[in-house]
Design an enzyme around this catalytic site. Structure first.
Site, short mmCIF file in Angstrom:
data_model
loop_
_atom_site.label_atom_id
_atom_site.label_comp_id
_atom_site.label_asym_id
_atom_site.label_seq_id
_atom_site.Cartn_x
_atom_site.Cartn_y
_atom_site.Cartn_z
N ASN A 141 -44.66 -15.90 -11.77
CA ASN A 141 -43.28 -15.40 -11.71
C ASN A 141 -42.28 -16.54 -11.90
OD1 ASN A 141 -44.18 -12.81 -11.15
ND2 ASN A 141 -43.61 -12.85 -8.98
N ARG B 20 -45.90 -1.94 -24.01
CA ARG B 20 -46.96 -2.90 -23.72
C ARG B 20 -48.30 -2.19 -23.78
NH1 ARG B 20 -44.44 -7.51 -21.69
NH2 ARG B 20 -42.57 -7.16 -20.43
N ARG C 187 -41.34 -8.86 -23.99
CA ARG C 187 -41.44 -10.28 -23.65
C ARG C 187 -42.85 -10.68 -23.22
NH1 ARG C 187 -36.75 -11.74 -20.07
NH2 ARG C 187 -35.68 -11.98 -22.05
N HIS D 173 -37.63 0.65 -24.75
CA HIS D 173 -38.27 0.58 -23.45
C HIS D 173 -38.65 1.96 -22.92
CE1 HIS D 173 -38.46 -0.47 -19.02
NE2 HIS D 173 -39.18 -1.44 -19.56
N TYR E 159 -49.99 -0.83 -11.24
CA TYR E 159 -48.58 -0.49 -11.15
C TYR E 159 -48.42 0.94 -10.66
CZ TYR E 159 -47.47 -4.49 -14.28
OH TYR E 159 -47.34 -5.72 -14.84
N ARG F 248 -37.21 -2.89 -5.79
CA ARG F 248 -38.31 -3.85 -5.62
C ARG F 248 -37.86 -5.29 -5.79
NH1 ARG F 248 -41.85 -3.78 -10.37
NH2 ARG F 248 -40.75 -5.66 -10.99
N HIS G 152 -43.32 0.20 -9.66
CA HIS G 152 -42.74 0.25 -11.00
C HIS G 152 -42.07 1.60 -11.27
CE1 HIS G 152 -43.06 -0.12 -15.55
NE2 HIS G 152 -42.54 -1.29 -15.20
#
EC number: 2.7.4.1
Length: 706
Positions: A57, A389, A419, A449, A482, A578, A606
């Site tokens: 992170n 993703r 990313r 997205h 997730y 979160r 998520h």
């Protein structure tokens, strides 16, 4: 673990602002992750896992957020943080927090080290090995490591060596008295990133891990014959990775090549952080500071293991597999109860009712299986979906390839700018395009997205459209880690909305108003603001009101301001955020009625759910969007209204359980810090990462938020 903001000159100004700094809020989030590594009820492997997560992170934060700050500093651009600070004083405040967090990580690792031996492993240096073990290690260096090492001299006759992003590197200062002009020289020895982080030695019942850098340090003299070595210092650089793709309204054919070119700058971009072991050479550091235009803020000194992301080699080691907790077996969605062959019969089930899935408590397998069945089913005419993703060796890609082979129309909006997944996405998108899929790489300057899929199937003389809308990616690997929700439906209103959405992004259509979808960048911010304002109006008129929102991040000022106004109107607002939260709760006269909690535990939260009480007839939305500027202005996003009453109750219960959790919850204070939710009196632990496996229909139908 304390997450207090550390005092600096800018502290008072930061606290006076009605908004919390996005970047300082991020550090509070990473402290909450680090807190998981202090939980003594977890195994040492789990605790090392969370430490490794904080390190990855932090790497991403340094590359993207600190990198972004330097995009302003280096080019003299103005930037005012949410806290009200200009770019230079904010840099001081930011690096102060970064240095303190770095120290907290190191302290936690040292606390964990004594526990290693009790779990049958150790991390040892060369001096702690036996003579036989040293001989084995020396052979490993000679045969495997040594041939890959290349000393890179720093002098006027050579181009300054490129030190790779996040690679462990030795700065070696040498002296040759025979060279009267330049007796002292600096060179770099970079440790190859394709070698294991640790050399492993089995010692009776103990597995010994020897850091690769200690092996190289031990034998580095082999690279410098007939010359005196004055100092050998390990360091690691992090470079600016905040690449931005400049896109025209009409994306050119070489767009993917442009992304590839931008990716290369991550490896050689501006240095924003240098981790270095203590007692480093001042001669070396003077050269590095001048060359990379950094100061002491950028230098992070450690006297411990460098780069905790390497701990994944230990955490995921097959030797310790039996010592890590076994994951729960997934359960069927409540709306699919009674269907033993749920996966195989999904086409038929969806013609009867909608299904709400809550991952990973409900497996992602039925969604993947649906795509695979659609690829083979002769009745299926087309498949359209968005991809952000993908898993490595993705079953989704394989199914879409098979669908094309079987003559179906396949259209995929593929986000190649996701990313750190750009290279994998480019590879998969090219594969699909080559096979004959209609691949769209993006729409104008927006990042895709949203998560949605449309399967068109001819059944007798009728066309049925199967829709999937989700908060999570079409990634069967991350779906096990997730938490996300997904709606499966054949409802024609959803189908019309999704069809309109795909027509708009693949063609030149301007859709009419959606009935069940809220989309960005078109009107999401405005519609959410209207929903917030309606709750405020209801409160002012003495009607029932309330807002509960669960997102990953809350940063958009316009929606924060509306939440403040709703709080002042008397609306009770419960926020489950979160990560980053720029809203300041509990401020007198501003946000008295707003609470903020963050849930961090075994699973990565998520799910996005938006609940508006609406006078007792709740409106509940799920979807892909957080409350962020980028989500509203620079991304293709969608939220879907949950209209089925039973499914609405399931979503309400998800929120109710989040509010009830007393094991993974951290509560936010006005100053932007958090404290861990404690059990009170005889209160029983309620851990949502376990409780969701045992949800019953009675619990769901009786769930209430207000």
């Amino acid at each position: 673990m304390s997450t207090q903001l550390h005092p600096n000159k800018a502290s008072e100004q930061i606290l006076q602002s009605d908004y919390v700094s996005r970047d300082l809020s991020w550090f509070q989030f990473n402290y909450r992750v680090l807190d998981q590594s202090t939980n003594e009820q977890r195994s040492v492997f789990e605790r090392l896992k969370f430490l490794a997560i904080t390190a990855s992170n932090f790497d991403e934060f340094a590359m993207i957020r600190i990198g972004s700050l330097y995009n302003y500093l280096d080019y003299g651009k103005e930037r005012v943080d949410y806290s009200g600070l200009r770019e230079k004083p904010f840099k001081t405040a930011l690096f102060n927090e970064a240095q303190n967090f770095f120290a907290a990580q190191t302290e936690q690792f040292k606390k964990l080290m004594p526990e290693f031996i009790t779990h049958d492993f150790e991390i040892l240096g060369i001096d702690q090995l036996t003579d036989a073990e040293k001989e084995r290690t020396a052979q490993y260096f000679k045969k495997t490591v040594y041939p890959m090492l290349t000393p890179m001299l720093v002098d006027i006759y050579h181009t300054f060596p490129v030190v790779m992003n996040k690679a462990l590197t030795f700065g070696v200062v040498t002296q040759n008295l025979a060279d009267t002009k330049h007796p002292k020289r600096l060179s770099f020895v970079q440790i190859p990133q394709n070698l294991p982080r640790f050399f492993e030695i089995q010692r009776a019942d103990t597995l010994v891990f020897v850091p690769i850098e200690e092996i190289v340090r031990w034998r580095i003299f082999k690279l410098y014959k007939n010359i005196e070595i004055l100092s050998v210092n390990l360091f690691r650089v992090t470079r600016n990775g905040d690449i931005s793709i400049e896109e025209s309204d009409d994306i050119e054919a070489d767009f993917v090549d442009e992304v590839r070119r931008k990716l290369s700058t991550r490896r050689t971009g501006r240095v924003v952080r240098v981790e270095v072991e203590d007692n480093y050479s001042s001669y070396m550091m003077k050269i590095l500071k001048q060359r990379w235009e950094i100061d002491y803020d950028n230098i992070f000194v450690t006297n411990s293991l460098m780069d905790f992301t390497g701990l994944w080699q230990i955490v995921n080691h097959p030797e310790f597999k039996e010592k890590t907790p076994v994951s729960h077996a997934s359960v069927l969605p409540l709306s699919a109860a009674g269907n033993k062959h749920f996966d195989e019969e999904l086409f038929d089930i969806l013609k009867q009712r909608d299904i709400l899935m809550h991952h990973p408590y409900n497996s992602m397998e039925p969604v993947v299986s649906l795509i695979e069945q659609a690829a083979d089913d002769p009745k299926v005419l087309s498949i359209k979906m968005t991809i952000y993703r993908l898993a490595k060796n993705s079953r989704i890609t394989n199914a879409l390839l098979k669908a094309v082979e079987n003559g179906k129309h396949v259209a995929v909006l593929f986000e190649v700018k996701a990313r750190f997944d750009e290279e994998n996405n480019i590879r998969e998108a090219k594969k699909l395009q080559k096979a004959g899929c209609f691949v769209i790489y993006g729409v104008s300057s927006y990042k895709t997205h949203t998560k949605m899929m449309l399967i068109v199937r001819k059944e007798d003389e009728r066309i049925t459209r199967y829709v999937h809308l989700s908060s999570g990616n079409y990634n069967e690997s991350t779906a096990k880690l997730y938490t996300d929700i997904g709606l499966l439906t054949t409802n024609e209103v959803y189908a019309n909305d999704v069809s309109e959405f795909f027509n708009a992004i693949t063609g030149h259509s301007v859709p009419d108003e959606y009935k069940y979808l809220i989309t960005a960048p078109r009107d999401m911010r405005n519609q959410l603001i209207e929903l917030i304002r309606q709750e405020a109006e209801n409160a002012r008129n003495g009607l029932p009101s309330g807002i509960v929102i669960k997102v990953n991040s809350l940063e958009d000022k316009a929606t924060i301001d509306e939440l403040y106004k709703a709080s002042q109107a008397g609306v009770t607002i419960k926020l489950i955020v979160r990560g980053i939260c720029c809203l300041r709760p509990h401020r007198k006269g501003l946000s008295d009625n707003i609470t903020v909690r963050s849930i961090v535990g075994d699973l990565l939260e998520h799910t996005r759910i938006y609940y508006f009480h609406n006078g007792g007839n709740p409106k509940v939305y799920g979807g892909s969007a957080d409350m962020m500027n980028r989500s509203f202005d620079r991304r293709l996003e969608s939220l879907f209204l949950i209209v089925d009453e039973k499914l609405k109750q399931e979503a309400i219960n998800i929120l109710a359980y989040n509010v009830k959790d007393n094991v993974n919850s951290h509560l936010m204070h006005e100053d932007g810090t958090y404290h861990k939710r404690a059990l009170h009196g005889h209160e029983k632990p309620f851990n949502i990462h376990q409780e969701f496996y045992d949800v019953t229909e009675d619990v769901v139908m009786n769930a209430k938020l207000f």
